[in-house]
Write a protein that holds these residues in place. Structure first.
Motif, PDB file in Angstrom:
ATOM      1  N   LYS A  54      73.926 -46.216   6.721  1.00 53.05           N
ATOM      2  CA  LYS A  54      74.946 -45.416   6.025  1.00 53.05           C
ATOM      3  C   LYS A  54      75.085 -44.033   6.645  1.00 53.05           C
ATOM      4  O   LYS A  54      76.179 -43.572   6.937  1.00 53.05           O
ATOM      5  N   THR A  55      73.938 -43.382   6.852  1.00 51.75           N
ATOM      6  CA  THR A  55      74.011 -42.013   7.353  1.00 51.75           C
ATOM      7  C   THR A  55      74.503 -41.977   8.791  1.00 51.75           C
ATOM      8  O   THR A  55      75.303 -41.130   9.153  1.00 51.75           O
ATOM      9  N   LEU A  56      74.058 -42.926   9.592  1.00 52.56           N
ATOM     10  CA  LEU A  56      74.490 -42.938  10.980  1.00 52.56           C
ATOM     11  C   LEU A  56      75.957 -43.293  11.085  1.00 52.56           C
ATOM     12  O   LEU A  56      76.659 -42.821  11.956  1.00 52.56           O
ATOM     13  N   HIS A  57      76.401 -44.154  10.174  1.00 50.18           N
ATOM     14  CA  HIS A  57      77.787 -44.554  10.220  1.00 50.18           C
ATOM     15  C   HIS A  57      78.698 -43.372   9.938  1.00 50.18           C
ATOM     16  O   HIS A  57      79.754 -43.227  10.533  1.00 50.18           O
ATOM     17  N   LYS A  58      78.253 -42.525   9.019  1.00 54.67           N
ATOM     18  CA  LYS A  58      79.066 -41.359   8.716  1.00 54.67           C
ATOM     19  C   LYS A  58      79.140 -40.424   9.915  1.00 54.67           C
ATOM     20  O   LYS A  58      80.181 -39.856  10.194  1.00 54.67           O
ATOM     21  N   GLU A  59      78.032 -40.268  10.626  1.00 54.47           N
ATOM     22  CA  GLU A  59      78.067 -39.430  11.807  1.00 54.47           C
ATOM     23  C   GLU A  59      78.966 -40.029  12.875  1.00 54.47           C
ATOM     24  O   GLU A  59      79.656 -39.311  13.572  1.00 54.47           O
ATOM     25  N   LYS A  60      78.940 -41.344  12.963  1.00 55.52           N
ATOM     26  CA  LYS A  60      79.751 -41.998  13.987  1.00 55.52           C
ATOM     27  C   LYS A  60      81.232 -41.872  13.676  1.00 55.52           C
ATOM     28  O   LYS A  60      82.036 -41.683  14.559  1.00 55.52           O
ATOM     29  N   SER A  61      81.604 -42.037  12.411  1.00 55.72           N
ATOM     30  CA  SER A  61      83.015 -42.007  12.052  1.00 55.72           C
ATOM     31  C   SER A  61      83.484 -40.586  11.795  1.00 55.72           C
ATOM     32  O   SER A  61      84.600 -40.371  11.408  1.00 55.72           O
ATOM     33  N   ARG A  62      82.636 -39.603  12.013  1.00 54.97           N
ATOM     34  CA  ARG A  62      83.035 -38.212  11.778  1.00 54.97           C
ATOM     35  C   ARG A  62      82.682 -37.346  12.993  1.00 54.97           C
ATOM     36  O   ARG A  62      82.221 -36.235  12.858  1.00 54.97           O
ATOM     37  N   PRO A  63      82.929 -37.870  14.210  1.00 54.66           N
ATOM     38  CA  PRO A  63      82.728 -36.978  15.321  1.00 54.66           C
ATOM     39  C   PRO A  63      83.917 -36.040  15.420  1.00 54.66           C
ATOM     40  O   PRO A  63      83.884 -35.071  16.127  1.00 54.66           O
ATOM     41  N   THR A  64      84.954 -36.351  14.674  1.00 55.32           N
ATOM     42  CA  THR A  64      86.173 -35.575  14.706  1.00 55.32           C
ATOM     43  C   THR A  64      86.492 -35.087  13.308  1.00 55.32           C
ATOM     44  O   THR A  64      87.423 -35.546  12.680  1.00 55.32           O
ATOM     45  N   GLN A  65      85.693 -34.176  12.849  1.00 52.47           N
ATOM     46  CA  GLN A  65      85.984 -33.542  11.575  1.00 52.47           C
ATOM     47  C   GLN A  65      87.005 -32.456  11.868  1.00 52.47           C
ATOM     48  O   GLN A  65      86.766 -31.577  12.689  1.00 52.47           O
ATOM     49  N   ILE A  66      88.135 -32.542  11.211  1.00 54.77           N
ATOM     50  CA  ILE A  66      89.206 -31.596  11.530  1.00 54.77           C
ATOM     51  C   ILE A  66      88.857 -30.199  11.030  1.00 54.77           C
ATOM     52  O   ILE A  66      88.461 -30.018   9.883  1.00 54.77           O
ATOM     53  N   ASP A  67      88.999 -29.250  11.934  1.00 56.37           N
ATOM     54  CA  ASP A  67      88.617 -27.870  11.663  1.00 56.37           C
ATOM     55  C   ASP A  67      89.803 -27.114  11.058  1.00 56.37           C
ATOM     56  O   ASP A  67      90.596 -26.506  11.755  1.00 56.37           O
ATOM     57  N   HIS A  68      89.879 -27.179   9.734  1.00 56.17           N
ATOM     58  CA  HIS A  68      91.023 -26.561   9.055  1.00 56.17           C
ATOM     59  C   HIS A  68      91.006 -25.042   9.191  1.00 56.17           C
ATOM     60  O   HIS A  68      92.060 -24.408   9.190  1.00 56.17           O
ATOM     61  N   LYS A  69      89.803 -24.515   9.304  1.00 57.56           N
ATOM     62  CA  LYS A  69      89.710 -23.059   9.478  1.00 57.56           C
ATOM     63  C   LYS A  69      90.381 -22.631  10.775  1.00 57.56           C
ATOM     64  O   LYS A  69      91.074 -21.621  10.833  1.00 57.56           O
ATOM     65  N   ILE A 127      98.339 -31.376  23.150  1.00 56.33           N
ATOM     66  CA  ILE A 127      97.539 -32.472  22.600  1.00 56.33           C
ATOM     67  C   ILE A 127      96.084 -32.320  23.027  1.00 56.33           C
ATOM     68  O   ILE A 127      95.167 -32.383  22.215  1.00 56.33           O
ATOM     69  N   LYS A 128      95.895 -32.075  24.323  1.00 60.28           N
ATOM     70  CA  LYS A 128      94.533 -31.954  24.843  1.00 60.28           C
ATOM     71  C   LYS A 128      93.803 -30.777  24.205  1.00 60.28           C
ATOM     72  O   LYS A 128      92.659 -30.914  23.749  1.00 60.28           O
ATOM     73  N   LYS A 129      94.473 -29.636  24.150  1.00 59.73           N
ATOM     74  CA  LYS A 129      93.842 -28.446  23.583  1.00 59.73           C
ATOM     75  C   LYS A 129      93.527 -28.643  22.095  1.00 59.73           C
ATOM     76  O   LYS A 129      92.451 -28.250  21.626  1.00 59.73           O
ATOM     77  N   ALA A 130      94.463 -29.248  21.384  1.00 55.67           N
ATOM     78  CA  ALA A 130      94.265 -29.452  19.946  1.00 55.67           C
ATOM     79  C   ALA A 130      93.050 -30.340  19.697  1.00 55.67           C
ATOM     80  O   ALA A 130      92.281 -30.122  18.755  1.00 55.67           O
ATOM     81  N   LYS A 131      92.855 -31.326  20.561  1.00 57.94           N
ATOM     82  CA  LYS A 131      91.700 -32.206  20.403  1.00 57.94           C
ATOM     83  C   LYS A 131      90.411 -31.484  20.749  1.00 57.94           C
ATOM     84  O   LYS A 131      89.383 -31.686  20.100  1.00 57.94           O
ATOM     85  N   GLU A 132      90.483 -30.637  21.753  1.00 56.34           N
ATOM     86  CA  GLU A 132      89.301 -29.858  22.108  1.00 56.34           C
ATOM     87  C   GLU A 132      88.929 -28.893  20.992  1.00 56.34           C
ATOM     88  O   GLU A 132      87.753 -28.655  20.716  1.00 56.34           O
ATOM     89  N   LEU A 133      89.944 -28.352  20.337  1.00 52.46           N
ATOM     90  CA  LEU A 133      89.704 -27.404  19.238  1.00 52.46           C
ATOM     91  C   LEU A 133      89.352 -28.129  17.945  1.00 52.46           C
ATOM     92  O   LEU A 133      89.133 -27.491  16.915  1.00 52.46           O
ATOM     93  N   GLN A 134      89.355 -29.465  18.017  1.00 53.89           N
ATOM     94  CA  GLN A 134      89.029 -30.300  16.849  1.00 53.89           C
ATOM     95  C   GLN A 134      89.981 -30.068  15.682  1.00 53.89           C
ATOM     96  O   GLN A 134      89.565 -30.040  14.523  1.00 53.89           O
ATOM     97  N   ILE A 135      91.237 -29.870  16.012  1.00 52.66           N
ATOM     98  CA  ILE A 135      92.228 -29.806  14.945  1.00 52.66           C
ATOM     99  C   ILE A 135      93.082 -31.074  14.959  1.00 52.66           C
ATOM    100  O   ILE A 135      94.011 -31.214  14.191  1.00 52.66           O
ATOM    101  N   LEU A 136      92.700 -32.012  15.843  1.00 51.46           N
ATOM    102  CA  LEU A 136      93.333 -33.332  15.876  1.00 51.46           C
ATOM    103  C   LEU A 136      92.231 -34.370  16.068  1.00 51.46           C
ATOM    104  O   LEU A 136      91.246 -34.108  16.763  1.00 51.46           O
ATOM    105  N   GLU A 137      92.435 -35.543  15.481  1.00 52.76           N
ATOM    106  CA  GLU A 137      91.466 -36.623  15.677  1.00 52.76           C
ATOM    107  C   GLU A 137      91.491 -37.081  17.130  1.00 52.76           C
ATOM    108  O   GLU A 137      92.541 -37.103  17.747  1.00 52.76           O
ATOM    109  N   GLN A 138      90.338 -37.448  17.606  1.00 54.18           N
ATOM    110  CA  GLN A 138      90.253 -37.896  18.999  1.00 54.18           C
ATOM    111  C   GLN A 138      90.957 -39.215  19.183  1.00 54.18           C
ATOM    112  O   GLN A 138      90.963 -40.022  18.316  1.00 54.18           O
TER     113      GLN A 138
END
Lengths: 138, 138
Positions: A54-69, A127-138
């Motif tokens: 469970k815990t590892l799965h969450k880390e795997k499915s959340r490598p792209t937590q969108i940075d709303h800040k 697109i590339k920059k937004a993904k690097e800034l983690q404001i878009l899902e990979q």
DNA sequence: TCCGGACTCATACTAAAGTACCAATTTTGT
DNA sequence: ACAAAATTGGTACTTTAGTATGAGTCCGGA
């Protein structure tokens, strides 16, 4: 997180119950002790695997937590962000306009503003920059 | 999340210790069975987590394996693939041309062929499809 | 040696994308 | 309620992107 707490609470309670049961049983029966020990071993082993998965799965499915800040920091508005998402899906300005029920002019304005805020010269670079800034899902 | 697991594990161990202490205080009975059960529970629990982490680690270290077979299937040539990578980095045709030391015309030809092979109408769509097909890193 | 595929490049287009400027509404926070 | 920000939309323009077509070069396999 809350799930983990509940699972562990349940485990502790189960432990208490088992202690209670064992106190009444081990005097009269001998086989039940080994049975109990074996069962507990198997159960806790499986629970360990389950929790870990469970815990590892969450880390795997959340490598792209969108940075709303970061979105806020860059001054990207709600509408602009919607446009950014659709750009990253490969839509043209016309298609984005039809999706959001506005004119293509409006989308062009949004895109221009987005490029400025993301310091990009092209939508592909945005697109590339937004993904690097983690404001878009990979 | 991991902290929670450790905290609760510590709690369980503390419980066991408490049981032991309480046994010595008023019942003064043999508590080796409860201790054994508790220890086995904790040990197997940790072993379960450990084993699961080992097996899942392989999957985690391979999030974006490029599918070279798919590239071949689509008939994408070496040079076209180089262009595709540079497109995904947000470069313009002119910039790609300068990077690969060829003319912009050549790049346009490559891009056109790529769009056909990827069944895309725009380079942004090509990027998205290529990532879905796992022929580009996420 | 001949052929096909890959790579290169050009011209002449058409179609998107992007910029600059302006302006009317609408939303929102104080 | 009022100012600021957001959203919308337009015109006019420049720049990229993408298509179509043709053609020359190079290289590896039959």
């Amino acid at each position: 997180m809350r799930k983990t707490i509940f699972v562990f609470s349940a485990l502790i309670i189960a432990l208490l119950v088992l202690f209670r049961l064992s106190r009444y049983s081990y005097v009269s029966e001998d086989i039940s002790i080994e049975l109990t020990i074996g069962s507990i071993a198997v159960i806790f082993f499986l629970v360990g695997i389950y929790i870990n998965k469970k815990t590892l799965h969450k880390e795997k499915s959340r490598p792209t937590q969108i940075d709303h800040k970061k979105i806020e920091q860059l001054g990207i508005s709600k509408r602009e962000y919607e446009v950014l998402i659709l750009i990253s899906k490969g839509l043209s300005n016309k298609e984005i306009a039809d999706t959001l029920f506005v004119s293509e002019s409006t989308i062009k304005t949004h895109v221009s503003n987005l490029l400025l805020k993301l310091d990009a010269q092209r939508r592909t670079q945005a697109i590339k920059k937004a993904k690097e800034l983690q404001i878009l899902e990979q």
